[in-house]
Enzyme design. Sequence first.
Site, PDB file in Angstrom:
ATOM      1  N   ARG A   4      62.358  38.004  31.912  1.00  0.00           N
ATOM      2  CA  ARG A   4      61.814  38.337  31.665  1.00  0.00           C
ATOM      3  C   ARG A   4      60.292  38.477  31.656  1.00  0.00           C
ATOM      4  NH1 ARG A   4      66.059  37.314  26.532  1.00  0.00           N
ATOM      5  NH2 ARG A   4      65.962  35.389  27.259  1.00  0.00           N
ATOM      6  N   TYR A  15      59.043  31.022  41.168  1.00  0.00           N
ATOM      7  CA  TYR A  15      58.060  32.130  41.167  1.00  0.00           C
ATOM      8  C   TYR A  15      56.924  31.525  41.992  1.00  0.00           C
ATOM      9  CZ  TYR A  15      59.810  33.712  36.517  1.00  0.00           C
ATOM     10  OH  TYR A  15      60.489  34.325  35.335  1.00  0.00           O
ATOM     11  N   ARG A  25      53.148  29.248  33.817  1.00  0.00           N
ATOM     12  CA  ARG A  25      51.866  29.444  33.036  1.00  0.00           C
ATOM     13  C   ARG A  25      51.428  27.889  32.923  1.00  0.00           C
ATOM     14  NH1 ARG A  25      52.137  34.933  30.837  1.00  0.00           N
ATOM     15  NH2 ARG A  25      50.085  34.222  29.588  1.00  0.00           N
ATOM     16  N   ASP A  80      56.780  38.431  31.333  1.00  0.00           N
ATOM     17  CA  ASP A  80      55.890  38.602  30.403  1.00  0.00           C
ATOM     18  C   ASP A  80      54.884  39.948  30.710  1.00  0.00           C
ATOM     19  OD1 ASP A  80      56.045  37.162  28.716  1.00  0.00           O
ATOM     20  OD2 ASP A  80      55.561  35.381  29.738  1.00  0.00           O
TER      21      ASP A  80
END
Lengths: 275, 275
Positions: free
Chosen positions: B69, B129, B227, B71
Amino acid sequence: MSALRRGQTGGEAGVEDVTIRTLKLTLAYDGTRFVGWQRQADGESIQSLLEDALAKFEGMPVTVHGAGRTDAGVHALGQVASALVSFTHDPVTLHRALNARLPDDIRVVGVADAPEGFHARFGARSKTYRYQLRAGEVGDPFTRAFVWQLPETLDVDAMRAAAATLVGTHDFAAFQSTGTEVSSTVRTIFRSEFREPEKLSGADPLGPRRVIAYEITGDGFLRHMVRAIVGTLVDIGRGRRPADSMAQLLDGGTRAEAGATAPPHGLFLVRVDYD
Amino acid sequence: MSALRRGQTGGEAGVEDVTIRTLKLTLAYDGTRFVGWQRQADGESIQSLLEDALAKFEGMPVTVHGAGRTDAGVHALGQVASALVSFTHDPVTLHRALNARLPDDIRVVGVADAPEGFHARFGARSKTYRYQLRAGEVGDPFTRAFVWQLPETLDVDAMRAAAATLVGTHDFAAFQSTGTEVSSTVRTIFRSEFREPEKLSGADPLGPRRVIAYEITGDGFLRHMVRAIVGTLVDIGRGRRPADSMAQLLDGGTRAEAGATAPPHGLFLVRVDYD
């Protein structure tokens, strides 16, 4: 011109003595949201934002001259602009300060003091443009603002052969926007070629995955000339016209006989060279 | 769920007999303008646009489940989504039709029929990622939406050493957004490394010119975990914390002790793997 006037009055009683300098600015920009290089009555232009930023240092309006007046939506990697100013900031400080004032879709990539008489537009010996295409049914979300996506397969060999015929001195009347007036439509092309389709490792979101890049260098370009050439090359790549039709267009062809004007967002002003 | 209900009633008098199929969709998107993957009360999400496009084929609402999901502002190269549907369009036709309905910052890059029971989120074995950084005073107008631009020089060797310490099974509580509730903050990282800084030929406007790319693969990620890891790695690269502080954070560190959450626009969900 205000700067020149002040320079000429230097030394007269009651007038501040100032030294005029000629700046050479090199710029990269994403042209997506601009009305083009040139200042317009409505909308933001690269010229107007750059002039406004320089005016803050000068304390009065500054005029900048761009080497190529890129149209709305056209990008630049190495646009060159010149300006006459009297402020005394060194190039490194000015470079940093201009980028701090400008939006991040315009970046000053070089600042230098140029010799007296330097003019970005009239002094340019050659300009290089690049046009980016991609063939394939599924577009790329990350480069869509910088590539003309075409769903069909392109015959790049035929496009390459046609592109090569542009090299030399020719009458490009067939590739000029209708309604424009110039003294001559003859231009000299030094280079006109397709770079090999580039392919990066699959995982790279920003790589020019199978981008087909056309580059052209010439002593000058008519309005929309590169985009009309690209539109014609794409017709050839699609098999809608033969590769040798390009040479025929250079021999007395009309605008209606050439291909449509390619969209602006695939076009980049890559560099401008001076003597 | 509506599709399931219809499937269960197949064969009963007066009810159309339908076959339920499970679709696996692979998506790339530029997350810049979206509220994120997940449907929200306000704003456009990738999930809502995809569900709306599928509902046109199904003739009733369709629910899609995304593997990650992402952001607001986070991008994807290979997000995977699953959906139960009953329409019978073949994958090639559906692929083309979905892309025709979706805006061009979302592209379906793959459509396939998946085995019964396939679920994009619960079935994922690992996710990868990528985070893109660039060090340098002058930003790049063409990739600014996809790169975190940092003005200072980064010690990439120190960042690489710190990144390597993440591999293995650890408690990532220090890298989880405050206020989130999960049953466990333990995750296993299979790969955590910086790719070599990439440099393309200078004339290329779209190349990842000196982009520093960090990639991490794991069996799962906490909210904002990548992040927060990147924010901590950047602190290390800037010399604000030692490289070995990463290992200490994995050993009972708190969110306040780790670095700030890096901005979303440098992050990409690269791929999702299944058994």
